[in-house]
Structure formats: structure tokens, C-alpha cells
Write a protein that holds these residues in place. Structure first.
Motif, short mmCIF file in Angstrom:
data_model
loop_
_atom_site.label_atom_id
_atom_site.label_comp_id
_atom_site.label_asym_id
_atom_site.label_seq_id
_atom_site.Cartn_x
_atom_site.Cartn_y
_atom_site.Cartn_z
N PHE A 1 0.82 -1.20 0.00
CA PHE A 1 0.00 0.00 0.00
C PHE A 1 0.86 1.27 0.00
CE2 PHE A 1 -3.91 -2.26 1.93
CZ PHE A 1 -4.34 -2.59 0.66
N ALA A 2 2.03 1.19 0.62
CA ALA A 2 2.93 2.34 0.60
C ALA A 2 3.37 2.62 -0.84
CB ALA A 2 4.15 2.08 1.48
N ALA B 1 -8.06 -4.25 2.75
CA ALA B 1 -7.36 -5.24 3.57
C ALA B 1 -8.35 -6.12 4.32
CB ALA B 1 -6.43 -4.53 4.56
N HIS B 2 -9.37 -5.49 4.92
CA HIS B 2 -10.35 -6.26 5.68
C HIS B 2 -11.16 -7.17 4.77
CE1 HIS B 2 -9.90 -5.06 9.75
NE2 HIS B 2 -9.94 -3.78 9.47
N ALA C 1 -4.93 -10.84 -4.99
CA ALA C 1 -4.22 -9.56 -5.05
C ALA C 1 -3.89 -9.03 -3.66
CB ALA C 1 -5.06 -8.54 -5.82
N ILE C 2 -4.82 -9.17 -2.70
CA ILE C 2 -4.62 -8.50 -1.42
C ILE C 2 -4.29 -9.48 -0.30
CG2 ILE C 2 -5.56 -6.67 0.06
CD1 ILE C 2 -7.62 -6.14 -2.06
N PRO D 1 0.52 -10.54 -1.34
CA PRO D 1 1.36 -9.93 -0.29
C PRO D 1 2.06 -10.98 0.56
CG PRO D 1 -0.79 -8.89 -0.35
CD PRO D 1 -0.86 -10.07 -1.26
N LEU D 2 1.35 -12.08 0.86
CA LEU D 2 1.99 -13.12 1.69
C LEU D 2 3.17 -13.74 0.96
CD1 LEU D 2 -0.99 -14.94 3.37
CD2 LEU D 2 0.90 -13.79 4.50
N GLY D 3 2.96 -14.04 -0.31
CA GLY D 3 4.04 -14.62 -1.10
C GLY D 3 5.21 -13.65 -1.19
N TYR D 4 4.88 -12.39 -1.39
CA TYR D 4 5.90 -11.35 -1.49
C TYR D 4 6.71 -11.28 -0.20
CZ TYR D 4 7.72 -6.56 -2.05
OH TYR D 4 8.51 -5.46 -2.13
N SER D 5 6.02 -11.29 0.94
CA SER D 5 6.78 -11.16 2.19
C SER D 5 7.56 -12.44 2.49
CB SER D 5 5.87 -10.77 3.35
OG SER D 5 5.30 -11.90 3.94
#
Lengths: 291, 307
Positions: free
Chosen positions: A144-145, A159-160, B38-39, B43-47
């Protein structure tokens, strides 16, 4: 149903039928359980209606000296809590709506359509429900940044929505599987298309399920601290739970105002527990995992 | 199994006369999948990927292999958090399940006021853990808090609830137990009420006492419910954050840091996302391993017995 601890002697005074010491013991257990359950919340409420002088008095007065609304006035006046309240309300309601617009057709497809890879999807959904929120919050902050979405209501809503979808889909799946296929077949042979069958036939039939998952989604979004703490940084998007933490760092600790804000936070829970207890229990037991 | 829609013959029931094709299925499920991919998944894979890099949002992120993981596994702070996490999970789950079962057995049956009691029991599990943390911080306040006032009333010594390293962890456990034991009571009550009555009656006829009935009949029959309760609590204790954050922020000196709190501090105070991501994956891995043991060990035992 037989009693757990049966005793032979009756209580001499009370002449009620089968009022044994065993039953008295069970009432005592029930009473103590409820007392311990409720008392901390009663204390929070009592603190919120005290004057500041009464709150910071030694020895502690168990019964408030006076009942006053000054703490609530200062919550909304000095601390601008209304901003937090609005953000929390908007985020929670929009999340519930988005989650269900997405989850209902998804659950319907997963339970009715012969899709390749369904087992893999079920497995993924199960694991997604176990992910610690912090594991999601860390990369979401970075993502998001990069998108310039931080500190906005939309970042929180997105996100939620993503975080609550697996639980909602899982919950709704159970309810859709209980709908007899004959009803849909009848609708379709009368010429209704897939969408129409879903919207006009299936959705009303699983209304209790939707209610259950809506209540669960709403409360867990309302209660969330971690996502809001990581993704927001100003009153533009911060929610009430984050507001609670701000009471600590910014102003020392104003226990009276903090308790009043805490009472405000608890109100939706009390409303749902009182008026939609059945839905809540259904949601908790069918889903069997917290959001 | 064919995905070709069969001809509709009115009046006759076919296996699937509906156009349940997989293309339509993915069309319906698609939007939800896109959002989750996407959300959530991306993000989990990325981190997960970035947990093998030095990742501090500064722009340059050199690959360091398992450096973040080994740093943490041999680091003092991580091991403190891990120790706290294990104590927290084991103690609070044990207390919640045992107390929940004891209360459920005691109050099971037709007591007056049970409906109201059920309603009230639903309140703590459903209120914000942040409020629970705040409220217990207030109850445990050394100067103006109620708990110490009651201790003074009975001439007992005061307890440094949140300022002492050992008591801080105990305080967090107490708050967690208060919030989650009622959920266990409700779960076990529901389980007890769906138990078959015949074995219990037969045991009573055979002269079994209440304790024997509980130990040899009720408990084995309740096993599935207990497993669900344990699963719920294991998943949940490994993600506990809010209560700790409002009570102690992991302090004093990291004495009440749980894995999630430690990961949060790493990411958002030390701006060390690589290590934070590694810690969050270790937490997830641990809860998966514990759940695997919970379900795997009884399964293995049953399998060996079958042979």
C-alpha cells in the motif's frame, strides 16, 4: 437429565421439589461464572460514569460517588472521538457489503459447479484462515505504501475485505450445501438463468447464513486493531481501537475518557449478542474459526 | 463426470440438469479469487520471498538467504518471545479448556436462568480484545486499580501486575483466559447437550459414580468437540496481539512479547521488515506444526493399533 453431583440430604428451609445440595452447588457455579464474566465489564462501565476525582481516589470507591456523563463529553469534545467512530462505522459496513457481494457467488460456485482445482482452493481457504494477521499486515504496508494508499479508509476496507473473505466463504458454503438442488433445478427449468437463480432463489434461502457471516464479519472488522494500527496514521482513517492506543501515548493515561471510549466500542457487540444471538452462535460454530 | 450440460427432460430427475459448467463457476467465483489473490496471497508470497532479503524499505534489498531466519532463531529477543509464546499458549489453552469443561459440566442441565447465562457468556469472546487489554490494564493499575484495592482490603500484599517481568506475562494470560473461557463453556455445553443418553444411563444402572461417568463416558464422547476447541485456541493464541499491545506493549523489557508483538515491533519500530516477515512465518509454521501434531498423532496411533 441426571445431576452430576447427587446428594441425599435436602435443604431444610426451601421446600421446592428436588432442590438438593447438588443443584444448589450447580447454581453457585453458574452464579460465580456469570459474576466473573460480567464484573470486569461492569467495572469498565462504572469507571466511565465517574468523575475524574472519583477515578483517581485512594482508597478506591467500589460504588461511584456520583454518576456523571463528563467522561463521555470529554471523549467527544476534547478527543474528537467522533472521527474514529465514523471511520470504524464506514470501514465495518463497507467491508461487510463487499465481502458478501464477493463471497456469496464464490461459495455458490464452489459448492455447485464442477470446477477443476476445487480441492486446492478449499485447502488454500483453510490455511488462509490460520494466517496471523501480522504476516499479512507487514507486506500490505509495503504494497500500500508503494501504491500511495496508506492512511486511507480504502486501504483498510480492501485489507479487511481480503482478510475476512475466506471465513465468509467457508461459512456460506455450509449453508448453500443444505439447500436442496431440486429447488434450483425447478427454477432453471422455468427458464431462470444462473444469476437469477442465485439472486432470487438461493440467496433468500441462505439468508440465515448470510446474517451469521455478516454479523461475524462486522464484529471482527469493528474489533480489529492490528490492520488499522499498521495501515493508518492519522484521524483521516484511524479507527476506534487505534484511538484507544492514542489515549495512552498522547495524553498520559486518561482512564475516565478511555473507559468511556471502551464502552462505546463494546456497544455493537452487546447489541448483536442481545438481538442476534442465534446468528452469532451459528457463525461461531459453523465457521469454528475466528476472523 | 461431464461438464457438458445435459438435455433437460421435464418431470424427470437427472443427475445434473443445470448448466453447472466450470467456466461459469470460475466466472462467479472469479471476483472473490482476484481480491484474495491480489490482497492476500500475493502480499503473503511477497513477504515470504522478502524474508530471504535484507528488507528495510530503503530501496536496496540484497539477497541474504536464510540470514533473517538464523539471526532470529539464535537471537536473544526472539528466543525470549518464543519462550513467552509457548508459556502463553500452553498455560492459557490448558486453563481455558479445563475450566471451560469443568464449568460446562457443572452448569449443564435445566437450571433457571440458563438462557440469560448463555447470552452473557457470549459477550467476552465477542468484544474487542483491545478493550479487554485496556480494561485489565485499568483493573491491574497499582495505584487506583480495583484488584489491588481488593487485595489491600483483605490485607494481602499488592502485586506488581504489569511492571514485573513475570507478573506481566501472567496478567496477559489472565486477560486472555477471561475473554476466551466463556467461548469454551458454550462450545462444551453444546457438545454435552448432543451426547447420546443411553451410555450414560447404562453406566448409572451399572453403578458408576459421577466422576467415573465423566472420565470414562463423557470425555471420550466429547473428543471431537475438544479437538475443535483446541484447534480454535491454538490458531488464535499464535495470532494474539491486541490484548498484549494495550496492556504492556510487550514490556517490561520484552517480558510479555509474543511472536506477533515482536514481529510488529521489528517491522514498525525497527523498520526491519525482513526479520519481521521471518518471525511472522515462524509463528505461522509453529501453529501449523502444532495443529499437525494435534491431528496427526492420534491418527498415527489409531493406524498402528489397526495393524
Amino acid at each position: 437429565m441426571d445431576t452430576v453431583a447427587v446428594s441425599t440430604h435436602r435443604k431444610p428451609r426451601r421446600r421446592r421439589r428436588r432442590f438438593t445440595a447438588g443443584i444448589a452447588g450447580r447454581y453457585l457455579a453458574l452464579f460465580l461464572t456469570i459474576a466473573f464474566t460480567i464484573f470486569p465489564l461492569v467495572w469498565l462501565f462504572l469507571t466511565s460514569i465517574r468523575s475524574s476525582a472519583d477515578i483517581f481516589s485512594v482508597p478506591v470507591h467500589i460504588i461511584p460517588v456520583t454518576a456523571t456523563l463528563t467522561q463521555y463529553v470529554s471523549v467527544f469534545g476534547e478527543y474528537d472521538t467522533m472521527d474514529y467512530v465514523w471511520n470504524t462505522i464506514i470501514v465495518s459496513f463497507v467491508t461487510v457489503i463487499l465481502v458478501h457481494l464477493l463471497a456469496i457467488p464464490c461459495a455458490y460456485a464452489l459448492s455447485r459447479f464442477r470446477m477443476p482445482g476445487v480441492m486446492l482452493i478449499f485447502g488454500l481457504l483453510l490455511i488462509m484462515r490460520m494466517i496471523p494477521v501480522i504476516a499479512l499486515a507487514i507486506p500490505l504496508f509495503a504494497v500500500f505504501a508503494a501504491m500511495g494508499l496508506l492512511d486511507s479508509i480504502w486501504a483498510l476496507i480492501l485489507a479487511h475485505t481480503a482478510a475476512k473473505l475466506p471465513v465468509a466463504i467457508w461459512l456460506l458454503l455450509g449453508f448453500i450445501q443444505d439447500v436442496p438442488r431440486e429447488i434450483e433445478e425447478a427454477a432453471q427449468s422455468d427458464g431462470a438463468g444462473t444469476m437469477r437463480t442465485l439472486v432470487q432463489i438461493v440467496t433468500p434461502l441462505i439468508a440465515p447464513g448470510i446474517g451469521a457471516s455478516a454479523v461475524i464479519t462486522f464484529l471482527f472488522t469493528w474489533n480489529d486493531l492490528l490492520l488499522a494500527l499498521t495501515l493508518t496514521s492519522s484521524k483521516a482513517a484511524q479507527t476506534l481501537p487505534v484511538g484507544l492506543t492514542n489515549f495512552v501515548s498522547q495524553f498520559g493515561i486518561d482512564w475516565g475518557a478511555m473507559s468511556a471510549a471502551g464502552v462505546l466500542m463494546v456497544i455493537p457487540t452487546l447489541v448483536f449478542v442481545w438481538f442476534a444471538q442465534g446468528l452469532l452462535v451459528k457463525g461461531l460454530t459453523t465457521g469454528a474459526v475466528r476472523g | 463426470m461431464s461438464s457438458i450440460p445435459q438435455n433437460r427432460v421435464s418431470g424427470r430427475r437427472r443427475r445434473s440438469p443445470l448448466p453447472y459448467t466450470w467456466q461459469k463457476g470460475y466466472l462467479l467465483a472469479g471476483p472473490a479469487f482476484v481480491v484474495m489473490l491480489a490482497i492476500f496471497v500475493y502480499p503473503l508470497g511477497y513477504s515470504f520471498l522478502m524474508s530471504f532479503f535484507r528488507w528495510d524499505l530503503s530501496g536496496s534489498a540484497p539477497f541474504i538467504g536464510t540470514g533473517n531466519y538464523t539471526d532470529e532463531l539464535f537471537g536473544r529477543q526472539f528466543n525470549q518471545a518464543l519462550r513467552n509464546q509457548i508459556i502463553f499458549s500452553v498455560v492459557s489453552i490448558t486453563v481455558e479448556v479445563v475450566a471451560g469443561m469443568a464449568i460446562a459440566v457443572l452448569v449443564n442441565g435445566e437450571l433457571r436462568g440458563m438462557r440469560l447465562a448463555r447470552t452473557l457468556l457470549l459477550v467476552p469472546p465477542m468484544i474487542a480484545p483491545a478493550v479487554v487489554g485496556l480494561n485489565f490494564r485499568w483493573l491491574f493499575n497499582t495505584q487506583y486499580g480495583l484488584v489491588d484495592a481488593l487485595l489491600r482490603m483483605f490485607n494481602l500484599p499488592n502485586i506488581p501486575w504489569l511492571s514485573d517481568p513475570t507478573w506481566a506475562l501472567v496478567s496477559v494470560i489472565i486477560a486472555d483466559v477471561w475473554q476466551n473461557t466463556p467461548l469454551m463453556v458454550l462450545l462444551f455445553l453444546a457438545g454435552l447437550q448432543s451426547l447420546p443418553q443411553e451410555p450414560l444411563e447404562a453406566a448409572t444402572v451399572d453403578g458408576a459414580g459421577p466422576w467415573q461417568r465423566f472420565w470414562h463416558i463423557v470425555l471420550p464422547l466429547m473428543r471431537p468437540v475438544i479437538m475443535i476447541a483446541l484447534m480454535l485456541r491454538i490458531i488464535d493464541t499464535f495470532r494474539t496481539f491486541d490484548v498484549v499491545w494495550l496492556m504492556t506493549q510487550g514490556g517490561p523489557g520484552g517480558a510479555s512479547n509474543l511472536l506477533t508483538v515482536y514481529a510488529y515491533l521489528l517491522a514498525f519500530q525497527a523498520v526491519d521488515f525482513g526479520h519481521a516477515a521471518a518471525v511472522s512465518y515462524i509463528a505461522l509454521g509453529m501453529s501449523l506444526v502444532v495443529l499437525g501434531l494435534l491431528y496427526g498423532v492420534p491418527w498415527l496411533i489409531a493406524k498402528r493399533r489397526a495393524i
